[in-house]
Design an enzyme around this catalytic site. Structure first.
Site, short mmCIF file in Angstrom:
data_model
loop_
_atom_site.label_atom_id
_atom_site.label_comp_id
_atom_site.label_asym_id
_atom_site.label_seq_id
_atom_site.Cartn_x
_atom_site.Cartn_y
_atom_site.Cartn_z
N ARG A 185 -10.63 16.15 6.81
CA ARG A 185 -11.55 16.40 5.69
C ARG A 185 -12.92 16.80 6.21
O ARG A 185 -13.38 16.28 7.22
CB ARG A 185 -11.71 15.15 4.81
CG ARG A 185 -10.44 14.77 4.12
CD ARG A 185 -10.69 13.55 3.20
NE ARG A 185 -9.49 12.75 3.13
CZ ARG A 185 -9.46 11.42 3.07
NH1 ARG A 185 -10.57 10.73 3.07
NH2 ARG A 185 -8.31 10.79 3.01
N GLY B 53 -11.57 6.00 10.70
CA GLY B 53 -10.15 6.24 10.93
C GLY B 53 -9.88 7.68 10.59
O GLY B 53 -10.79 8.51 10.65
N GLU C 179 -7.23 -5.38 5.39
CA GLU C 179 -7.22 -5.16 3.95
C GLU C 179 -6.14 -6.01 3.28
O GLU C 179 -6.30 -6.47 2.16
CB GLU C 179 -7.00 -3.67 3.65
CG GLU C 179 -8.22 -2.85 4.05
CD GLU C 179 -7.94 -1.37 4.16
OE1 GLU C 179 -8.25 -0.66 3.21
OE2 GLU C 179 -7.41 -0.93 5.20
N HIS D 92 -12.58 2.82 0.46
CA HIS D 92 -12.46 1.86 1.58
C HIS D 92 -13.12 0.52 1.25
O HIS D 92 -13.49 -0.24 2.15
CB HIS D 92 -13.14 2.39 2.87
CG HIS D 92 -12.42 3.49 3.56
ND1 HIS D 92 -13.10 4.49 4.24
CD2 HIS D 92 -11.12 3.78 3.68
CE1 HIS D 92 -12.23 5.33 4.74
NE2 HIS D 92 -11.02 4.93 4.41
N ASN E 4 0.86 -1.18 0.00
CA ASN E 4 0.00 0.00 0.00
C ASN E 4 0.91 1.23 0.00
O ASN E 4 1.52 1.56 1.00
CB ASN E 4 -0.88 -0.04 1.25
CG ASN E 4 -1.85 1.13 1.32
OD1 ASN E 4 -1.81 2.03 0.48
ND2 ASN E 4 -2.71 1.11 2.32
N GLY F 293 -9.06 2.83 12.90
CA GLY F 293 -8.41 3.23 14.16
C GLY F 293 -9.39 3.67 15.24
O GLY F 293 -9.25 3.28 16.41
N ARG G 27 -2.52 -2.12 -3.50
CA ARG G 27 -3.74 -1.36 -3.29
C ARG G 27 -3.73 -0.19 -4.28
O ARG G 27 -2.76 0.57 -4.33
CB ARG G 27 -3.78 -0.83 -1.87
CG ARG G 27 -4.98 0.04 -1.64
CD ARG G 27 -4.94 0.65 -0.25
NE ARG G 27 -6.11 1.48 -0.05
CZ ARG G 27 -6.09 2.66 0.51
NH1 ARG G 27 -4.96 3.18 0.94
NH2 ARG G 27 -7.20 3.34 0.66
P1 AMP Z 1 -6.56 4.91 10.93
O1 AMP Z 1 -6.63 5.98 9.87
O2 AMP Z 1 -7.54 3.79 10.69
O3 AMP Z 1 -5.17 4.43 11.21
O4 AMP Z 1 -7.08 5.60 12.28
C1 AMP Z 1 -6.44 6.71 12.83
C2 AMP Z 1 -7.34 7.29 13.90
O5 AMP Z 1 -7.60 6.29 14.91
C3 AMP Z 1 -6.72 8.49 14.61
O6 AMP Z 1 -7.68 9.52 14.74
C4 AMP Z 1 -6.38 7.92 15.97
O7 AMP Z 1 -6.43 8.88 16.96
C5 AMP Z 1 -7.50 6.91 16.16
N1 AMP Z 1 -7.20 6.00 17.29
C6 AMP Z 1 -6.23 5.07 17.35
N2 AMP Z 1 -6.22 4.52 18.60
C7 AMP Z 1 -7.20 5.14 19.30
C8 AMP Z 1 -7.70 5.03 20.64
N3 AMP Z 1 -7.18 4.17 21.50
N4 AMP Z 1 -8.74 5.83 21.02
C9 AMP Z 1 -9.27 6.70 20.16
N5 AMP Z 1 -8.84 6.84 18.89
C10 AMP Z 1 -7.83 6.08 18.47
#
Ligand code: AMP
Length: 394
Positions: free
Chosen positions: A237, A206, A380, A178, A8, A327, A89
């Site tokens: 965004r 996320g 993914e 996604h 990716n 996330g 990806r």
């Molecule tokens: P991603 O783009 O899927 O990697 O997700 C990133 C987002 O997940 C960011 O806003 C992080 O702050 C959030 N995140 C990761 N761990 C936690 C957590 N323990 N509590 C709240 N948000 C989280």
């Protein structure tokens, strides 16, 4: 051993996972961030070892060299030639790609042609494809598109109320993104329910975020649109806005259309509303301190998600399950609880103890909940590896 490498690539990043198929066992994984900088971050992990380094990485070619070197140094491979297939990806497959595709010159040309629709993403995905093709000329490669899963949406879901020739001449329509994650997560939910025909709403939350309505394994609607800018409020965004805001802000500030577009992509969302951060953990810290703008950013985020879930519940004729991934979806018990509280009218009820959990696949709703709710960590890379195996064995 069938070693499949899932790749990716972003503008300044390269993530990968080496998976042994069909057992779906990860042998190594890692990512290289801040490519092009003297302080690039290299993370590499095998089941037994883990390293993190901060070193200069000039470009994606060097990043791929580093990946190879680490795989050899850690004894995972003796050379990249042991890899049976590589899956890439690719963000945008337009209307052309309704499924993943074995990469040849024609497929590359099609991806080049689609770069107009995804100028921020497709060129970087392509670059990685070219580097790996040069390095491994005899290894089959597969492109896995973020948009492909949504190609099953009906016309009424993907067309906008704009002049029809915008669609015919310029491809203006909802594509959705996604897709690989929504497909994996909805598939897991169907397995857990023992019902391949279940109606599932997937919330991929996320830094980028989207909701998807899945009926019997097919996407019927999703919140991202022509680009990943549409739908929910995200890290930076805006999500959906009234399009008339754009000329209004241009007039008021003298900004160019590119500057306003940049504001909507990079300076909006959690960051824009809170004025503090794009990271939901920092928003949650702000909420704990009583910061009003963090509370507001979170409330807008949650309200939009709930609006989409309610709409898709109706679109699906009743959802059997809601799944949280990404996330925030996997880790934030606060966000999941706030969403569930606003869905009381649909009979959604979370078990607070089950919900108090991070990154584990599990049911989190009570037995009384009218819609079952799950945390499903997305995967993914496994989807990419499965598609590589399916296409190279065809
Ligand atoms: P991603 O783009 O899927 O990697 O997700 C990133 C987002 O997940 C960011 O806003 C992080 O702050 C959030 N995140 C990761 N761990 C936690 C957590 N323990 N509590 C709240 N948000 C989280």
């Amino acid at each position: 051993m069938n070693l499949i490498l899932a790749v990716n690539a972003g503008s300044s990043s390269l993530k990968f996972k080496l998976i042994n198929m069909p057992e779906e066992v990860t042998l190594a994984e890692g990512n290289i961030e801040r490519i092009g900088h003297d302080d690039a971050i290299v993370n590499f992990k095998t089941p037994n070892e883990k390293v993190k380094k901060i070193i200069p990485v000039k470009n994606h070619e060097e990043a791929v060299e580093l990946l190879e070197q680490h795989l050899i140094d850690f004894g995972v491979l003796s050379s990249l030639d042991e890899i049976k297939g590589v899956g890439h990806r690719v963000v945008h497959g337009g209307e052309k790609f309704k499924d993943s595709a074995l990469i040849d010159d024609d497929v590359i040309n099609e991806i080049v042609n689609l770069s107009d629709l995804a100028p921020l993403h497709n060129p970087h995905n392509l670059r990685a494809i070219q580097i790996f093709r040069k390095k491994l000329p005899n290894v089959p490669m597969v492109a896995v598109f973020d948009t492909a899963f949504h190609q099953t949406m009906p016309k009424e879901a993907y067309l906008y109320g704009v002049p029809y020739e915008w669609y015919e001449k310029y491809g203006v329509r909802k594509y959705g993104f996604h897709g690989t994650s929504h497909k994996y997560v909805s598939g897991r939910v169907c397995e857990l329910l023992g019902n391949p025909n279940a109606n599932v709403i997937v919330c991929h939350l996320g830094n980028g975020a989207s909701v998807c309505a899945v009926q019997a394994g097919k996407s019927v609607d999703t919140s991202m649109g022509f680009t990943p800018l549409a739908g929910l409020l995200m890290g930076t965004r805006s999500g959906d806005i009234d399009p008339a805001i754009i000329p209004y802000i241009m007039q008021k500030t003298g900004k160019t259309i590119q500057e306003v577009e940049n504001d909507l992509n990079k300076k909006s969302g959690f960051l824009g509303v809170s004025g503090i951060s794009n990271d939901s953990r920092e928003i949650e810290d702000g909420i704990a301190r009583g910061d009003e703008r963090c509370i507001l950013a979170q409330d807008i985020f949650i309200r939009k998600i709930v609006n989409y879930i309610a709409t898709y519940h109706v679109v699906l004729g009743g959802a059997d399950a809601i799944a949280f991934t990404g996330g925030i979806g996997e880790n934030s018990s606060l966000s999941r609880m706030q969403i569930a509280e606003r869905l009381k009218a649909l009979g959604v009820e979370l078990d607070p103890e089950l919900n108090d959990c991070r990154g584990k696949e599990r049911l989190i709703s009570t037995p009384n909940s009218k819609i079952k709710c799950f945390i499903i960590p997305t995967n993914e890379e496994v989807m990419i590896a499965r598609d590589v195996m399916r296409l190279i064995n065809r």
